[in-house]
Every structure is written in structure tokens, then in C-alpha cells.
Enzyme design. Structure first.
Site, PDB file in Angstrom:
ATOM      1  N   HIS A 194       0.848  -1.184   0.000  1.00 27.61           N
ATOM      2  CA  HIS A 194       0.000   0.000   0.000  1.00 27.61           C
ATOM      3  C   HIS A 194       0.882   1.231   0.000  1.00 27.61           C
ATOM      4  O   HIS A 194       1.944   1.237   0.626  1.00 27.61           O
ATOM      5  CB  HIS A 194      -0.894   0.007   1.255  1.00 27.61           C
ATOM      6  CG  HIS A 194      -2.046   0.941   1.146  1.00 27.61           C
ATOM      7  ND1 HIS A 194      -1.940   2.265   1.456  1.00 27.61           N
ATOM      8  CD2 HIS A 194      -3.313   0.740   0.733  1.00 27.61           C
ATOM      9  CE1 HIS A 194      -3.118   2.841   1.246  1.00 27.61           C
ATOM     10  NE2 HIS A 194      -3.959   1.940   0.805  1.00 27.61           N
ATOM     11  N   ASP A 202      -7.980  -5.304   0.383  1.00 30.50           N
ATOM     12  CA  ASP A 202      -8.470  -6.120  -0.723  1.00 30.50           C
ATOM     13  C   ASP A 202      -8.105  -7.584  -0.626  1.00 30.50           C
ATOM     14  O   ASP A 202      -8.622  -8.403  -1.380  1.00 30.50           O
ATOM     15  CB  ASP A 202      -7.913  -5.571  -2.051  1.00 30.50           C
ATOM     16  CG  ASP A 202      -8.493  -4.215  -2.362  1.00 30.50           C
ATOM     17  OD1 ASP A 202      -9.684  -4.037  -2.116  1.00 30.50           O
ATOM     18  OD2 ASP A 202      -7.747  -3.345  -2.831  1.00 30.50           O
TER      19      ASP A 202
END
Ligand code: ACO
Length: 427
Positions: A305, A362
Site C-alpha cells: 500500500h 483487498d
């Protein structure tokens, strides 16, 4: 500590003020940099650039902290509802009971879409990706709701925000229904926001649809986890589109387009596809090696991320929710076992440790959505549905800011210098 940052360039020293927020690093205010020095900063991907002031969401990526208006995401996911979080993001404070009731009443009464909108769906191929439909249909809302596109009127901004939040589940469910060739279902006002969405997606006119409370709760929590996430790519897209004065329906369509990409909202679809491709845990080492190979474009989807250099706090809640949904539906999915083992192996691998790559939101969301019955192509559409709350809250914050300017980045030009046009017979 000095509250000025010094920059030496071209033999001169310039001072720039530092600004402090309530949390997070100070920022160097370089608004006058170009006027004073004749130079720009260079920051592709905006890794070191604060593009705006915002009071909505705070992320401490090193510590794995995510706060909405100060409230930790874990607490909101545990105790709150998506409607309550939507109210909080839009109105700065948690609602009392009557404020929440009124908000839910308003949203519920905006869930229907203009009947002519169904014709837009007929124009798409049945196998159109739901995100392609969402981009088109949400953008088209600007053509239907002219009475809420005057962005200088706070009341119209509010109505447009409510419309977007309310209609998004209807639009997403219609995209699903169109793909499977079933009739669209109208919203039903006695159901919750999330229950309504589940019914419009999985119900059929021939029989009553029973909302399973545990699934409704899990889905609502997934919506909470996706509601807002600071100045991510799609939110920045919405802000940039909105900075020119474009209406919120068009800006939201721009956000949906950005969210679609596999590096952003499309990652949940890509993560589940990847887990299926890996198949069984014995294949994990092969894929880990591929992810580490610089010559192989393969990446572990659902890992890494831009901001989190620690466990994404949303992934923690997601992992717990997988178990709840499996228990409620009495299902088992071997892909969950593969995901758990992949996570463990990656977290103990030097490459992932050094680069601080952890599971993001996710990684597990696709497993839950698949257990609930959504095809992978719907995953990003669900993300868009939930993120609409963040987009409209951020858009409202920007429009209400008296210092708001059109977004207009500069560049480091590397093309040819000025040259004379050569006629075609001389080239
Ligand atoms: N698998 C393998 N290696 C990775 C991964 C990954 N998932 N993510 C990053 N890396 C490596 C990169 O190759 C790079 O290595 P290098 O320094 O040797 O060149 C390093 O880690 C840094 O990665 P960047 O891509 O430069 O980091 P950035 O902050 O730009 O990207 C991103 C973040 C796009 C999320 C990236 O981690 C990624 O592609 N992850 C997979 C896609 C994904 O899960 N996206 C969802 C994000 S969350 C969301 O949108 C809701």
C-alpha cells in the site's frame, strides 16, 4: 524547532512556513515557491505532497491507524453502521438517534432512479463490466437531476450528495441484474440500506427475498471499511474534477473510472483471481518467487500500500468477517486457507519484510464477497458504492473551502525545444 523551512537554490536562501495539522507530519507550505524562486517541485505520484487540507480521515501508515473524524476504523466497524459512518463523514459528528433516523429516512427516499435510466442499461452488452456501466450511468445522473447540480448552492450540494449515496446501490444492483438477464428490482423502503442492496441484487420478483442478518451485517461492515480513505487516487480524481466546478455526478463518475484500475479498486478482483490461480498452498512458494522477481510483472495482489507500511487495519477486520460469513452461510472455501498461508509465508519473507508489504483491505474482501454470491466483476462496483460516501464528503469539504482553487499541477518538460514547422514534402 524552527517553524520555517529553508531552501537554498540559485545562491539564495528562501524561507517557507511550516503548517501543523492535528495529527501527522508537518507540511512545508510551498505555495509561493514558484513566485519566489521560479522553480517547481517534482513529485510524480504525489508521494510527498499534501494536495489539500482535510478534516475527514487520518491515516498513520507506519502504525496502521485509520481514523474517520477521529474515530478508529476498528471501533466504527464493530459498533457502528454504514449509514452512521456516512452521516459522520458528511456532518463531522456522529448523529444522535433522531438525526440518524432522519438521515436514513432521507437516503431511503432517494433510492429509486429515474425510470428512463433503465434504457441506458439496454445499450450495454450483457457482458459489459459493471464498472463500465457504473461510469456511464453515474455520469448520466447529471442529465436527470438538474435541480441539484448548482454547486454554489449548499442545499443542492446536500441533495446531490444524498442522491448519489442513495442511488448507488440501485445502480450497482441493476448492473448485476442486467448481466445475469434478470429483471431489475425496485428498492423496498422497509429494508436497511444494505438489506435493500442485497435484495435488489439477489432477489427475484417471483418470490420473497429473505435478508440474512449475518450477511447484511458483514456487507454493511465491508461498506464501512471502504467508506473513505483520505486522498487516495480516486478521491483525488474526484477532487481534481470537482475543482473546475464540475457537478458531483460527473465528478463521481471520474472517481469510478480511477477506482477501476487494478492498482486501486480493481485489486480485490485481481486478488481473488490470483488466489484461484495459485490454487493450493503447495504452489505458494512459486508465486512468492515470481512476486520477488524484478523481471516478472507479477505482484501479490492485495499486498502493499502506498500509505500503510504496517498491517492495514481494514484487513484485520476483513479477515475476522470472512469467518463470520462462512459460519453464517455454512460454507468453506479452500481459497481462504490458501490466503491465510500466503499471508503467513509473505509476512515471514525478507523481501516483503524489507519493503514493508502487508495485506491490504483487498486481500480478504474478495473471499467474503464471493461467499455472499457476488461474481468477481462486481467487487469493484461494491467498492465504488461504498466509496461514494467518501467522495461526496471530500467533494463537499473542498467546495465549502473558501481557499479552494482549480487543481493544476505543473511539469518537468522533457520534449523538444521550439522548432519551426516543416511542410510535409520536406520531411
Ligand atoms: N508484490 C510484490 N512486490 C511489491 C508489491 C506487491 N504487491 N507491492 C509493492 N512491491 C514492491 C515494488 O516492486 C517496489 O519494489 P522496488 O522498490 O524494488 O522497486 C516496492 O515494493 C515499492 O512498491 P511501489 O509500487 O513503488 O509502491 P507504491 O506505493 O507506488 O504502490 C501499490 C503501492 C500500488 C498498492 C503496490 O503495493 C501494488 O501494486 N500492490 C498490489 C495491488 C494492490 O493490492 N492494490 C490495492 C491497494 S489498496 C486500495 O486501493 C484499496
Amino acid at each position: 524547532m524552527s517553524d520555517q523551512a529553508k531552501l537554498e537554490t540559485g545562491g539564495k536562501t528562501y524561507e517557507f512556513p511550516k503548517l501543523s495539522g492535528t495529527c501527522g507530519p508537518d507540511v512545508v507550505d510551498i505555495r509561493k515557491l514558484y513566485a519566489q524562486t521560479g522553480q517547481f517541485t517534482y513529485d510524480p505520484g504525489f508521494t510527498s505532497t499534501a494536495s489539500c487540507e482535510s478534516g475527514l480521515t487520518f491515516i498513520d501508515g507506519e502504525e496502521g491507524v485509520l481514523l474517520h473524524r477521529g474515530y478508529p476504523i476498528g471501533q466504527l466497524a464493530e459498533h457502528s453502521s454504514f449509514m452512521e459512518v456516512a452521516y459522520l463523514l458528511l456532518n463531522k459528528e456522529l448523529p444522535d438517534q433522531s438525526e440518524l433516523d432522519e438521515f436514513i429516512y432521507t437516503i431511503t427516499r432517494h433510492t429509486m432512479v429515474h425510470d428512463q435510466l433503465r434504457q441506458f442499461y439496454q445499450g450495454f452488452r450483457r457482458d459489459a463490466h459493471p464498472m463500465a456501466i457504473m461510469c456511464g450511468v453515474v455520469g448520466a445522473l447529471s442529465a436527470f437531476y438538474h435541480d441539484s447540480t448548482d454547486i454554489s448552492d449548499p442545499e443542492q450540494r446536500k441533495i446531490a450528495s444524498h442522491r448519489l449515496i442513495a442511488k448507488m446501490p440501485t445502480i450497482a444492483a441493476m448492473a448485476y441484474k442486467y448481466a445475469v438477464g434478470q429483471p431489475f428490482l425496485q428498492p423496498q423502503n422497509d429494508l436497511s440500506y444494505t438489506g435493500n442492496f442485497l435484495r435488489m441484487t439477489f432477489g427475484v420478483p417471483a418470490e420473497e427475498y429473505e435478508v440474512i442478518p449475518a450477511v447484511e451485517k458483514a456487507m454493511d461492515r465491508i461498506f464501512i471499511l471502504h467508506a473513505d480513505h483520505e486522498q487516495n487516487a480516486s478521491t483525488s480524481t474526484v477532487r481534481l474534477a470537482g475543482s473546475s466546478g464540475a457537478n458531483p455526478f460527473a465528478c463521481t463518475a471520474a472517481g469510478i473510472a480511477c477506482l477501476w484500475g487494478p492498482a486501486h479498486g480493481g485489486a480485490n478482483e485481481a486478488a481473488l483471481n490470483m488466489l484461484h490461480e495459485i490454487g493450493t498452498p503447495d504452489k505458494i512458494p512459486h508465486y512468492i518467487e515470481r512476486a520477488k522477481d524484478k523481471n516478472d510483472p507479477f505482484r501479490l495482489m492485495g499486498f502493499g500500500h502506498r500509505v500503510y507500511k504496517n498491517y492495514d487495519p481494514r484487513a484485520t477486520v476483513m479477515q475476522k468477517t470472512v469467518r463470520e460469513v462462512f459460519d453464517a452461510l455454512d460454507v468453506k472455501d479452500p481459497v481462504f486457507e490458501t490466503a491465510l498461508q500466503l499471508e503467513e509465508i509473505a509476512l515471514n519473507d525478507d523481501y516483503f519484510k524489507e519493503k514493508k508489504l502487508f495485506p491490504n483491505v483487498d486481500f480478504y474482501s474478495g473471499i467474503i464477497l464471493s461467499a455472499i454470491g457476488f461474481p468477481t466483476t462486481m467487487f469493484t462496483a461494491l467498492f465504488a458504492l461504498a466509496r461514494t460516501v467518501g467522495w461526496v464528503a471530500q467533494w463537499n469539504e473542498m467546495i465549502s473551502d473558501p481557499g479552494q482553487k482549480i487543481g493544476r499541477p505543473r511539469q518537468l518538460y522533457t520534449g523538444p525545444t521550439q522548432r519551426d514547422y516543416v511542410s510535409i514534402d520536406k520531411r
